[in-house]
Design a protein around this motif. Structure first.
Motif: not given
Length: 895
Positions: A1, A21, A31, A33, A37, A41-42, A44-47
Motif C-alpha cells: 500500500m 490499483h 492511498v 488500493a 477492495e 479494508r483500505t 483499516e490498512r491506514l489505521g
C-alpha cells in the motif's frame, strides 16, 4: 500500500498508480488500493477504524447493520446519502470521509446505533458478552448519551436451545447475519437462518432441524453481541474474571491456535486463536468444547502400585512407584525384553523421551506410537515421504491446498478427521475454483460440502466422488479417470492420503506412484495431534529421531555419540511394530511393556491387546485417567494433561505448534520428566527433565544426515467379492464419538452424528430391509453389531458403519476393519431411532444458572436426516430449500 500526503504542496511529479490499483483519498490521506477492495479494508490498512457489526474479513459482504456508514464522493459528486463502507468497492478518485472528519458520517452512525439499541436489553451485567462486547464498546464510543425511545422493549422467551450446546437470546440480536453467513459460507451447514420479517425478524432454525454442525461454536465467538451463548459456559464467569493463555488444540493434526480462558486452576472456555496460516479464525467444536476431561473425577493425581497381597492397585509415593517400576523393567529387560507403546497423542518432546528411553534404558527398537490399525507398508511410507518434512522443506501447507487447482482425497474424510483442512478445502472450492475429488464409497456430508458449494454467484460444482469398493482404493488410484489424472498433472495439484490407508494393502505405494506419475504433491494427514511429531521424534521401530534409519550404522553411531551412550547401545535391527509387540507379549517372548496413554479400544484387535496385557510379566502405564491398561498395570504413573505442561505438536504440515503451560502449580509432570526420573532409577541419564531441554536437544540433533529409507512397493489388491447375505465393510470414525477426550462434556455429545449402518437401495432390497429397520452385522469370529439402517447412494454389496460411535465399536465388536467381508441380515428388532429432546441428546440436565424458560426451538429428529447430518439440505424455515452442500438429498435416504 502506498500512502502520500494529499495537501497539494508536493511539487514532485505525480506518482503513477500501480497496475491493478486505484487511487483514492480517505480522511485527507491519499492511498493506492487494489481494485475491488472494500473501503472499510483500505481504511483499516491506514489505521482508521470504522465501527461495524456485520462485517468480517472472512465472510462475504452483507451490509446488514449499516453501522459503518461513511460520506463518499465519486468523480467529484457526493453520493446522495452515507454509504456502507463494508459493501462499497474503492474507485479511482473516490473521496471518503469517515466519522473522524465528517459530521454527516458521525451523525449517521449515531442514528444507526440508536436504532440498534431500541430493543436491545440493558442486561450487560449478566450477559456472557459483557466486558468484551463490540456493541457495548461502540455504543460508548459512537452512540448518543441519551435515548429518545421511551416505549417498552420487545421481548422473547429466553434462552432458546438451537442445539444441545448453543443457546439463543433473540432480543439481543442485531440481525448482523454473521452466524448465518458463517454457517452457509464457511461451514456449509445451512441450519441457522433469519426467520420472519420486519420487527419480528429473528435468528432461528427450521422446523425439526437443530443446529447440528461441527463448527457451531464459531458463531458464538463472532457474534458481536450476546445473542448466541454456550450451554457449557453460560453464566459461569466474566471476561474480567479470567486469565487468557494462548495454546494449541490437542485433538487432531490440524494444529489450531487457541486461547484458553481459566480461573482458579480450572479451564472455563476455549476460543479460536487468530492464525492466518493455519486455522485463520476458526475452530471445530471438539477443539473448542472438549477440555473437561482434564478435570474429570477419575483423573490420576498420585502414583499407583499393585499390592502383592491383595492384587489391587493402591496409592503410593513417587519414590516407591519409581523404584518398583525401575526394578520391574530391569528384570523384564534382562529376561525377555520390554516393548514400548507411547500412543499418538503426545507432544513431540514427550514422544522423543519415549523413543530415547526405549533405546537407552531398555536397549530395544520395539517402540511404536501407532495406537490404531497400521501396516509395514505405512512404516516404509512414513520413512520415505513424511519424516523430516515441513513448510520450510517443501511439504504441502494449508496455503497450498487453498491454491491448488485439484485436490484428491484418498482414505481421508476431512470433516471428520481434520476439520480445519475441511474448511480450507471448502474455501478453496468456493472462492478459488479448486476441484476437490474424493475416492470413497458414499456422499458423506464432508464430501457433499466440498464438491457442491454455494458461491457468491450461485451453486458451484467443484468436484466429484469417485466411487469404489472398500479396499479397492489402491486399484482405483492406479486407474484414475482421465479428468482427475489431468487435474493432478496441473502445477500445484495435491494428493491427500489419510492414516486409514494402512488398512488397504498397496495404497501408500499406489499414492507415491500416482504422485510421481502426475507430478502432484503428496500430503499425509493423520487423525491424532501427536502422530506427526512422533514420526520425527523416533517412536517407530525402524526410525530414530529425525528419520535416521536404525539400520544405518553411521547415523546410529553418531546418535550414540550425541546421546553420550556406549557404542552398540542402540540395536541395529529394526524392532517390532505395535501388533508385533502385542503378539510377542501374548506369547511370552516379551516380558514387559511400557505403555503411555494407549486405550486398547483404539487398537485393531482389542481382545488380543487384553490378552497381551494380561500375559505380560510386568506392565508400567503412564496415564491421565483409567483405561483398559490400568486393570493390568503393575505401576501407574500419572502425567500432566496438555493445559498443565508445555511442549510442541507438529501438525500435518510438519509445522511446529509450540505452547506454554496454561495452569501452573498443579504438581502434574509431563511424560518426559517422568521417564527421565525413571531412567535415573535404572542408572541411565536421558536429560529430558523439561520439555524445553528436550526441544533444545532435538534442535541440536537436526534432521537425518544419511539417506532416506526406500519407498514401499506393495502391489494393489482387488477386494474379495462378497456372496449373498454378505457385504464389504466400509468404516471411519466420526469427529464426535466415544473418544475419552470428549468425556465430561455432555452438551458436545448432543451434536454427534447418530451411528447407523448405511447401504445401497439394491443391497437393502436383497436383504429385505426397509430403512430405518435395524440390520445385524456378524463375522466368522463371532462378532456381532446391530444398528439402524439408512439407504444412501453407494456401491452394492457394501455396508458402512462408524468406527467408534455409540454401540458401533468396530474394533471391539467385530475385530475387522475397512475392506473386510462381513455377514449382514435384517433384524426383527424395532428401530432405535433418535432422541427427541436436545437435553436427552446431550445426556445432561439443563446447565445450572439457566432460565427455567429455556425452551428447545427444534427437536433432534431423524425425519429430515440426510447423509447422517440432521436436517442437511432440507427446508430452512423461510420457505425455500437451501442447496449449499445439500443438493444430493436423494443420497441421504430421505424421510
Amino acid at each position: 500500500m502506498t500512502v502520500a500526503s494529499a495537501s497539494g504542496n508536493d511539487t514532485a511529479e505525480p506518482r503513477p498508480v500501480p497496475e491493478g490499483h486505484v487511487r483514492l483519498t480517505i480522511d485527507g490521506i491519499e492511498v493506492d488500493a487494489p481494485q475491488g477492495e472494500l473501503v472499510i479494508r483500505t481504511a483499516e490498512r491506514l489505521g482508521i477504524v470504522i465501527p461495524r457489526f456485520c462485517d468480517h474479513p472472512l465472510l462475504d459482504p452483507a451490509g446488514a447493520c449499516r453501522q459503518c456508514l461513511v460520506e463518499v464522493e465519486v468523480n467529484g459528486k457526493p453520493m446522495p446519502k452515507p454509504a456502507a463502507s463494508c459493501t462499497l468497492a474503492v474507485s479511482d478518485g473516490m473521496v471518503v470521509r469517515t466519522q473522524r472528519t465528517s459530521r454527516v458520517a458521525d451523525k449517521a452512525q449515531q442514528g444507526v446505533m440508536e436504532l440498534l439499541l431500541i430493543n436491545h436489553p440493558l442486561d450487560c451485567p449478566i450477559c456472557d458478552k459483557g466486558g468484551e462486547c463490540p456493541l457495548q464498546n461502540q455504543a460508548l464510543k459512537h452512540g448518543r448519551a441519551d435515548s429518545r425511545f421511551v416505549d417498552q422493549k420487545r421481548t422473547f422467551a429466553k434462552p432458546v436451545s438451537i442445539s444441545s450446546q448453543i443457546l439463543l437470546d433473540r432480543e439481543r440480536c442485531v440481525l448482523c447475519q454473521r452466524c448465518t453467513r458463517f454457517s452457509k459460507q464457511i461451514a456449509g451447514d445451512p441450519f441457522i437462518e433469519l426467520l420472519e420479517r420486519g420487527a419480528l425478524q429473528q435468528i432461528g432454525t427450521g422446523e425439526e432441524q437443530p443446529f447440528q454442525s461441527y463448527f457451531s461454536g464459531n458463531t458464538i465467538q463472532i457474534c458481536p453481541v450476546g445473542a448466541l451463548t454456550s450451554a457449557a459456559y453460560r453464566f459461569r464467569s466474566r471476561p474480567f474474571d479470567l486469565v487468557s493463555t494462548p495454546g494449541v488444540c490437542e485433538h487432531c493434526s490440524s494444529g489450531c491456535s487457541q486461547r484458553t480462558d481459566w480461573r482458579r486452576g480450572k479451564v472455563m472456555r476455549r476460543l479460536a486463536g487468530e492464525d492466518p496460516e493455519v486455522n485463520e479464525e476458526w475452530n471445530c467444536d471438539k477443539g473448542r468444547f472438549a477440555f473437561r476431561y482434564a478435570t474429570a473425577a477419575d483423573r490420576f493425581t498420585t502414583p499407583m502400585v499393585r499390592d502383592s497381597e491383595s492384587g489391587r492397585l493402591r496409592k503410593s509415593s513417587w519414590t516407591e512407584a519409581l523404584r518398583v517400576a525401575a526394578e520391574g523393567l530391569l528384570d523384564a529387560r534382562d529376561s525377555g525384553g520390554v516393548g514400548v507403546l507411547p500412543g499418538g497423542r503426545l507432544t513431540r518432546e514427550d514422544a522423543y523421551a519415549y523413543g530415547k528411553f526405549a533405546r537407552m534404558a531398555l536397549r530395544t527398537n520395539d517402540v511404536d506410537h501407532r495406537a490404531r490399525p497400521h501396516s509395514p507398508e505405512e512404516l516404509d511410507f512414513l520413512g520415505a515421504a513424511v519424516v523430516g518434512t515441513g513448510p520450510e522443506r517443501g511439504a504441502v501447507t494449508y496455503a497450498d491446498l487453498e491454491a491448488a487447482p485439484t485436490v484428491l482425497c484418498v482414505a481421508f474424510e476431512p470433516e471428520e478427521e481434520s476439520p480445519i483442512v475441511f474448511l480450507r478445502l471448502r474455501k478453496a472450492a468456493r472462492n478459488g475454483g479448486t476441484r476437490v475429488f474424493h475416492l470413497g464409497q458414499w456422499y458423506s456430508p464432508g464430501v457433499e460440502k466440498t464438491t457442491d458449494v454455494m458461491g457468491a454467484g450461485g451453486p458451484v460444482h467443484s468436484g466429484e466422488l469417485l466411487r469404489c469398493l472398500p479396499g479397492e482404493e489402491a486399484v482405483a488410484l492406479s486407474e484414475l479417470p482421465e479428468e482427475v489424472e489431468r487435474g493432478l498433472s496441473e502445477p500445484g495439484a495435491v494428493l491427500v492420503v489419510g492414516e486409514r490407508g494402512a488398512r488397504i494393502p498397496g495404497l501408500y505405494s499406489a499414492a507415491m506412484r500416482a504422485a510421481e506419475r502426475t507430478g502432484a504433491r503428496l500430503a499425509w494427514i493423520p487423525r491424532r495431534a501427536g502422530e506427526r511429531g512422533a514420526v520425527d521424534a523416533g517412536t517407530l521401530p525402524t526410525l530414530l529421531p529425525g528419520g535416521r534409519p536404525v539400520t544405518d550404522p553411521v547415523v546410529r553411531a553418531d546418535l550414540e555419540r550425541q546421546w553420550g551412550a556406549e557404542e552398540g547401545t542402540i540395536p541395529g535391527r529394526p524392532g517390532r511394530d505395535l501388533d508385533g509387540i502385542l503378539a510377542a507379549a501374548e506369547s511370552g517372548e516379551l516380558s514387559g511393556l511400557l505403555v503411555g496413554g494407549v486405550d486398547p479400544e483404539d487398537l485393531s484387535d482389542p481382545a488380543r491387546a487384553d490378552r497381551a496385557l494380561r500375559a505380560v510379566d510386568f506392565l508400567v502405564s503412564l496415564e491421565l485417567r483409567p483405561t483398559g491398561v490400568t486393570e493390568h498395570a503393575d505401576v501407574v504413573l500419572p502425567v500432566a494433561p496438555t493445559v498443565e505442561k508445555s511442549g510442541t505438536f507438529l501438525n500435518w504440515e510438519g509445522r511446529p505448534r509450540e505452547f506454554e503451560i496454561t495452569i501452573e502449580g498443579t504438581g502434574a509432570v509431563p511424560d518426559c520428566r517422568v521417564l527421565d526420573t525413571l531412567a535415573v532409577e535404572m542408572d541411565v541419564d536421558l536429560f529430558t527433565q523439561t520439555p524445553a531441554a528436550v526441544a533444545g536437544e532435538i534442535e541440536r540433533l537436526g534432521p537425518n544426515p544419511g539417506v532416506r529409507p526406500q519407498p514401499p512397493d506393495v502391489s494393489a489388491q482387488a477386494p474379495p467379492r462378497p456372496g449373498p447375505g454378505r457385504a464389504l465393510l466400509a468404516t471411519w470414525r466420526h469427529l464426535l464419538d466415544n473418544g475419552s477426550l470428549q468425556d465430561e462434556e455432555p452438551h458436545l455429545a448432543g451434536t454427534a452424528r447418530p451411528p447407523v449402518a448405511r447401504l445401497s437401495a439394491e443391497t437393502a432390497r436383497q436383504l429385505g430391509v426397509s430403512a430405518p429397520q435395524p440390520v445385524v452385522i456378524t463375522t466368522d469370529g463371532g462378532g456381532e453389531l446391530t444398528l439402524d439402517s439408512e439407504v444412501v447412494d453407494m456401491p452394492d454389496g457394501v455396508v458402512w458403519v462408524p468406527g467408534n460411535s455409540g454401540e458401533s465399536r468396530i474394533n471391539r465388536k467385530l475385530g475387522l476393519g475397512h475392506g473386510a467381508v462381513v455377514d449382514i441380515a435384517a433384524s426383527s428388532a424395532p428401530p432405535r431411532g433418535g432422541v427427541t429432546d436436545p437435553e436427552d441428546a446431550a445426556g445432561a440436565e439443563v446447565p445450572a444458572g439457566t432460565s427455567e424458560r429455556e425452551i428447545p426451538l427444534t427437536a433432534v429428529h431423524e425425519r429430515y436426516r440426510t447423509n447422517g447430518h440432521a436436517g442437511h439440505g432440507g427446508p430452512n424455515g423461510n420457505g425455500r430449500a437451501d442447496n449449499d452442500g445439500g443438493s444430493r438429498q436423494a443420497d441421504g435416504g430421505g424421510a
